[in-house]
Design a protein around this motif. Structure first.
Motif, PDB file in Angstrom:
ATOM      1  N   VAL A  15       0.848  -1.188   0.000  1.00 28.74           N
ATOM      2  CA  VAL A  15       0.000   0.000   0.000  1.00 28.74           C
ATOM      3  C   VAL A  15       0.885   1.239   0.000  1.00 28.74           C
ATOM      4  N   GLN A  16       0.397   2.305  -0.580  1.00 32.93           N
ATOM      5  CA  GLN A  16       1.153   3.560  -0.560  1.00 32.93           C
ATOM      6  C   GLN A  16       0.984   4.249   0.789  1.00 32.93           C
ATOM      7  N   ASN A  72      -4.847   2.692   9.471  1.00 34.84           N
ATOM      8  CA  ASN A  72      -5.062   3.879   8.650  1.00 34.84           C
ATOM      9  C   ASN A  72      -3.808   4.744   8.618  1.00 34.84           C
ATOM     10  N   SER A  73      -3.760   5.642   7.664  1.00 36.65           N
ATOM     11  CA  SER A  73      -2.646   6.587   7.539  1.00 36.65           C
ATOM     12  C   SER A  73      -1.302   5.869   7.627  1.00 36.65           C
ATOM     13  N   ASP A 104       5.648   1.483   9.140  1.00 39.70           N
ATOM     14  CA  ASP A 104       4.716   0.409   9.510  1.00 39.70           C
ATOM     15  C   ASP A 104       4.991  -0.885   8.747  1.00 39.70           C
ATOM     16  N   THR A 105       5.924  -0.841   7.836  1.00 39.32           N
ATOM     17  CA  THR A 105       6.279  -2.038   7.070  1.00 39.32           C
ATOM     18  C   THR A 105       6.840  -3.107   7.989  1.00 39.32           C
ATOM     19  N   THR A 119       3.574  -3.982   3.492  1.00 40.57           N
ATOM     20  CA  THR A 119       4.620  -3.137   2.945  1.00 40.57           C
ATOM     21  C   THR A 119       4.013  -1.802   2.560  1.00 40.57           C
ATOM     22  N   VAL A 120       4.577  -0.730   3.104  1.00 40.04           N
ATOM     23  CA  VAL A 120       4.089   0.618   2.829  1.00 40.04           C
ATOM     24  C   VAL A 120       5.156   1.355   2.034  1.00 40.04           C
ATOM     25  N   SER A 121       4.801   1.754   0.838  1.00 39.66           N
ATOM     26  CA  SER A 121       5.763   2.447  -0.024  1.00 39.66           C
ATOM     27  C   SER A 121       5.632   3.954   0.162  1.00 39.66           C
ATOM     28  N   SER A 122       6.741   4.640   0.001  1.00 44.06           N
ATOM     29  CA  SER A 122       6.735   6.099   0.181  1.00 44.06           C
ATOM     30  C   SER A 122       6.433   6.808  -1.116  1.00 44.06           C
TER      31      SER A 122
END
Length: 127
Positions: free
Chosen positions: A12-13, A84-85, A90-91, A124-127
């Protein structure tokens, strides 16, 4: 004994949301306190959130307060983590865990307090 299976992870972005689910086997799910932990590469597993078998109280790590929400549905033998957010920090691999046999108000936050663990789901949170 209880078996736990997590789902809902993914890529997720930053700023996006995900909802993790943890499905439990067994007829005594409602007797377990449940928690989410996470482990990032090269780091120790850390507490994220926990919920009593009675759905209250709930506890959160300071780093996710106001951002994540833990809930459960005892009729579905499932615990959820609404995230959220999301931020790149958070990855991690997110694990759910179960702890049985304590009063409703005695909800633990240590890895060693939990008896049963799922296999984990990658977030996985992408920047």
């Amino acid at each position: 004994q209880v078996q736990l299976v997590e789902s809902g992870g993914g890529l997720v972005q930053a700023g996006g949301s995900l909802r993790l689910s943890c499905a439990a086997s067994g007829r005594t799910f409602s007797a377990y306190s449940m928690a989410w932990f996470r482990q990032a590469p090269g780091k120790e597993r850390e507490f994220v959130a926990a919920i009593s078998w009675s759905s209250a109280p709930t506890y959160y790590a300071d780093s996710v307060k106001g951002q994540f929400t833990i809930s459960r549905d005892n009729a579905k033998n499932t615990v959820y983590l609404q995230m959220n957010s999301l931020k790149p920090d958070d990855t991690a691999v997110y694990y759910c865990a179960a702890d049985r046999g304590r009063p409703y108000f005695d909800v633990r936050r240590l890895v060693t307090d939990y008896d049963y663990w799922g296999q984990g789901t990658q977030v996985t949170v992408s920047s």
